[in-house]
Structures are given as structure tokens and as C-alpha cells.
Design a protein around this motif. Structure first.
Motif, PDB file in Angstrom:
ATOM      1  N   PHE A  64       0.930  -1.348  -0.019  1.00  0.00           N
ATOM      2  CA  PHE A  64      -0.118  -0.223   0.090  1.00  0.00           C
ATOM      3  C   PHE A  64       0.855   1.480  -0.067  1.00  0.00           C
ATOM      4  N   LEU A  65       1.977   1.328   0.800  1.00  0.00           N
ATOM      5  CA  LEU A  65       2.836   2.367   0.900  1.00  0.00           C
ATOM      6  C   LEU A  65       3.722   2.610  -0.306  1.00  0.00           C
ATOM      7  N   ILE A  66       4.279   1.432  -0.995  1.00  0.00           N
ATOM      8  CA  ILE A  66       4.879   1.559  -2.120  1.00  0.00           C
ATOM      9  C   ILE A  66       4.168   1.986  -3.337  1.00  0.00           C
ATOM     10  N   ILE A  67       3.015   1.694  -3.324  1.00  0.00           N
ATOM     11  CA  ILE A  67       1.973   1.838  -4.432  1.00  0.00           C
ATOM     12  C   ILE A  67       1.405   3.178  -4.231  1.00  0.00           C
ATOM     13  N   SER A  68       1.282   3.757  -3.229  1.00  0.00           N
ATOM     14  CA  SER A  68       0.712   5.271  -3.085  1.00  0.00           C
ATOM     15  C   SER A  68       1.711   6.120  -3.471  1.00  0.00           C
ATOM     16  N   LEU A  69       3.163   5.691  -3.014  1.00  0.00           N
ATOM     17  CA  LEU A  69       4.533   6.749  -3.361  1.00  0.00           C
ATOM     18  C   LEU A  69       4.352   6.613  -4.971  1.00  0.00           C
ATOM     19  N   GLY A  70       4.210   5.530  -5.619  1.00  0.00           N
ATOM     20  CA  GLY A  70       4.200   5.370  -6.884  1.00  0.00           C
ATOM     21  C   GLY A  70       3.258   6.068  -7.806  1.00  0.00           C
ATOM     22  N   LEU A  71       2.129   6.079  -7.322  1.00  0.00           N
ATOM     23  CA  LEU A  71       0.969   6.832  -7.625  1.00  0.00           C
ATOM     24  C   LEU A  71       1.306   8.396  -7.537  1.00  0.00           C
ATOM     25  N   ALA A  72       1.734   8.676  -6.464  1.00  0.00           N
ATOM     26  CA  ALA A  72       2.097  10.057  -6.386  1.00  0.00           C
ATOM     27  C   ALA A  72       3.181  10.661  -7.272  1.00  0.00           C
ATOM     28  N   LEU A  73       4.313   9.891  -7.544  1.00  0.00           N
ATOM     29  CA  LEU A  73       5.322  10.182  -8.609  1.00  0.00           C
ATOM     30  C   LEU A  73       4.694  10.222  -9.991  1.00  0.00           C
ATOM     31  N   MET A  74       3.840   9.252 -10.426  1.00  0.00           N
ATOM     32  CA  MET A  74       3.146   9.134 -11.390  1.00  0.00           C
ATOM     33  C   MET A  74       2.160  10.524 -11.863  1.00  0.00           C
ATOM     34  N   ASN A  75       1.577  10.968 -10.606  1.00  0.00           N
ATOM     35  CA  ASN A  75       0.733  12.084 -11.059  1.00  0.00           C
ATOM     36  C   ASN A  75       0.979  13.569 -10.819  1.00  0.00           C
ATOM     37  N   ARG A  76       2.406  13.597 -10.492  1.00  0.00           N
ATOM     38  CA  ARG A  76       2.820  14.938 -10.158  1.00  0.00           C
ATOM     39  C   ARG A  76       2.978  15.979 -11.726  1.00  0.00           C
ATOM     40  N   THR A  77       2.833  17.120 -11.320  1.00  0.00           N
ATOM     41  CA  THR A  77       2.839  17.952 -12.514  1.00  0.00           C
ATOM     42  C   THR A  77       4.375  17.850 -13.295  1.00  0.00           C
ATOM     43  N   PRO A  78       4.176  17.880 -14.614  1.00  0.00           N
ATOM     44  CA  PRO A  78       5.513  17.482 -15.688  1.00  0.00           C
ATOM     45  C   PRO A  78       6.491  18.474 -15.629  1.00  0.00           C
ATOM     46  N   THR A  79       6.206  19.601 -15.062  1.00  0.00           N
ATOM     47  CA  THR A  79       7.274  20.628 -15.130  1.00  0.00           C
ATOM     48  C   THR A  79       8.068  20.679 -13.720  1.00  0.00           C
ATOM     49  N   GLY A  80       7.174  19.984 -12.755  1.00  0.00           N
ATOM     50  CA  GLY A  80       7.593  19.844 -11.381  1.00  0.00           C
ATOM     51  C   GLY A  80       7.475  21.543 -10.803  1.00  0.00           C
ATOM     52  N   ALA A  81       6.668  22.311 -11.102  1.00  0.00           N
ATOM     53  CA  ALA A  81       6.682  23.555 -10.602  1.00  0.00           C
ATOM     54  C   ALA A  81       5.482  23.463  -9.309  1.00  0.00           C
ATOM     55  N   GLY A  82       4.563  22.680  -9.501  1.00  0.00           N
ATOM     56  CA  GLY A  82       3.693  22.520  -8.299  1.00  0.00           C
ATOM     57  C   GLY A  82       2.398  22.947  -8.709  1.00  0.00           C
ATOM     58  N   VAL A  83       1.349  23.056  -7.645  1.00  0.00           N
ATOM     59  CA  VAL A  83      -0.076  23.222  -7.830  1.00  0.00           C
ATOM     60  C   VAL A  83      -0.204  24.872  -7.951  1.00  0.00           C
ATOM     61  N   GLU A  84       0.692  25.472  -7.536  1.00  0.00           N
ATOM     62  CA  GLU A  84       0.296  27.224  -7.863  1.00  0.00           C
ATOM     63  C   GLU A  84       0.661  27.527  -9.292  1.00  0.00           C
ATOM     64  N   ALA A  85       1.703  26.773  -9.942  1.00  0.00           N
ATOM     65  CA  ALA A  85       1.857  27.204 -11.200  1.00  0.00           C
ATOM     66  C   ALA A  85       0.873  26.644 -12.146  1.00  0.00           C
ATOM     67  N   ALA A  86       0.262  25.333 -11.864  1.00  0.00           N
ATOM     68  CA  ALA A  86      -0.675  24.821 -12.395  1.00  0.00           C
ATOM     69  C   ALA A  86      -2.091  25.783 -12.528  1.00  0.00           C
ATOM     70  N   GLY A  87      -2.150  26.214 -11.326  1.00  0.00           N
ATOM     71  CA  GLY A  87      -3.381  27.337 -11.291  1.00  0.00           C
ATOM     72  C   GLY A  87      -3.167  28.476 -11.908  1.00  0.00           C
ATOM     73  N   TRP A  88      -1.872  29.013 -12.035  1.00  0.00           N
ATOM     74  CA  TRP A  88      -1.692  30.260 -12.951  1.00  0.00           C
ATOM     75  C   TRP A  88      -1.876  29.847 -14.173  1.00  0.00           C
ATOM     76  N   GLU A  89      -1.835  28.802 -14.651  1.00  0.00           N
ATOM     77  CA  GLU A  89      -1.924  28.391 -16.140  1.00  0.00           C
ATOM     78  C   GLU A  89      -3.257  28.479 -16.326  1.00  0.00           C
ATOM     79  N   LEU A  90      -4.196  28.201 -15.521  1.00  0.00           N
ATOM     80  CA  LEU A  90      -5.750  27.818 -15.777  1.00  0.00           C
ATOM     81  C   LEU A  90      -6.481  29.414 -15.601  1.00  0.00           C
ATOM     82  N   MET A  91      -5.623  30.158 -15.184  1.00  0.00           N
ATOM     83  CA  MET A  91      -6.278  31.414 -14.819  1.00  0.00           C
ATOM     84  C   MET A  91      -6.746  32.196 -16.200  1.00  0.00           C
ATOM     85  N   PRO A  92      -7.852  32.763 -16.175  1.00  0.00           N
ATOM     86  CA  PRO A  92      -8.348  33.381 -17.357  1.00  0.00           C
ATOM     87  C   PRO A  92      -7.630  34.867 -17.904  1.00  0.00           C
TER      88      PRO A  92
END
Length: 109
Positions: A64-92
Motif C-alpha cells: 500500500f505504501l509503495i504503490i501510493s508513493l508510485g501513484l504520487a510520483l506518476m501524477n505529479r505535474t510534468p514541470t515540477g513547478a507545483g500546484v500553484e503554477a498549474a493554477g496560474w496556467e488555468l487563470m483566465p
């Protein structure tokens, strides 16, 4: 998320359900950490030898722990900038100052 991510997520959900059910099936003998204060066993942390349920719980918990870490690594943002940068990209087009446009307008109750 690709086919591997979906398969891993399905396996993760099944593993979580199995882990919950396995923990619920185990009986409470008082020989764990709670047995320290109740005097449940001779040693502080219980016996080292476990039955098949405790060993299976250990394996499922580790998976469970190994797969949860694997899912977290697979679903991170491609640029590695984080959630804030992804929010700025979605800003109108108006930008982030949409809440400052009507400073002088009275608030409606």
C-alpha cells in the motif's frame, strides 16, 4: 494518466479494501502496544512470531505504501513547478486581479 496509471490505481483501491478487511478480521488479543498497560504479555511489544494474518497485513501495508508513493510520483505535474503554477496556467485572460475590479462598488447584503 496512461494504462499503467489506471491499472495501478485499480490495484491500489483493491489493496486498500483488502487491507481494511484484513485488519477488521483480526482479533484483539491484547498482546500489542495496548497490552503494555494491561499486562497482556511478558515482553514489552508482544511476541515476534506472528500468524498468517499479521504477516499478510505487513505485506499488504508495505505494498500500500509503495504503490501510493508510485501513484504520487506518476501524477505529479510534468514541470515540477507545483500546484500553484498549474493554477496560474488555468487563470483566465483577465489575470488574478478579478477581485480588485470593483473596489468602490457597494456590497450587496
Amino acid at each position: 494518466m496512461g494504462v499503467l496509471g489506471v491499472a495501478l490505481l485499480v490495484f491500489f483501491v483493491i489493496l486498500a479494501i483488502l487491507l481494511v478487511l484484513l485488519v477488521l478480521v483480526q482479533n484483539d488479543e491484547g498482546s500489542g502496544m495496548g497490552g503494555i498497560f494491561a499486562g497482556g504479555s511478558g515482553s514489552a511489544f508482544g511476541s515476534r512470531s506472528g500468524n498468517i494474518l499479521t504477516k499478510t497485513t505487513t505485506v499488504l501495508g508495505s505494498l500500500f505504501l509503495i504503490i501510493s508513493l508510485g501513484l504520487a510520483l506518476m501524477n505529479r505535474t510534468p514541470t515540477g513547478a507545483g500546484v500553484e503554477a498549474a493554477g496560474w496556467e488555468l487563470m483566465p485572460e483577465g489575470g488574478a486581479d478579478w477581485f480588485l475590479e470593483d473596489d468602490d462598488a457597494p456590497l450587496e447584503p
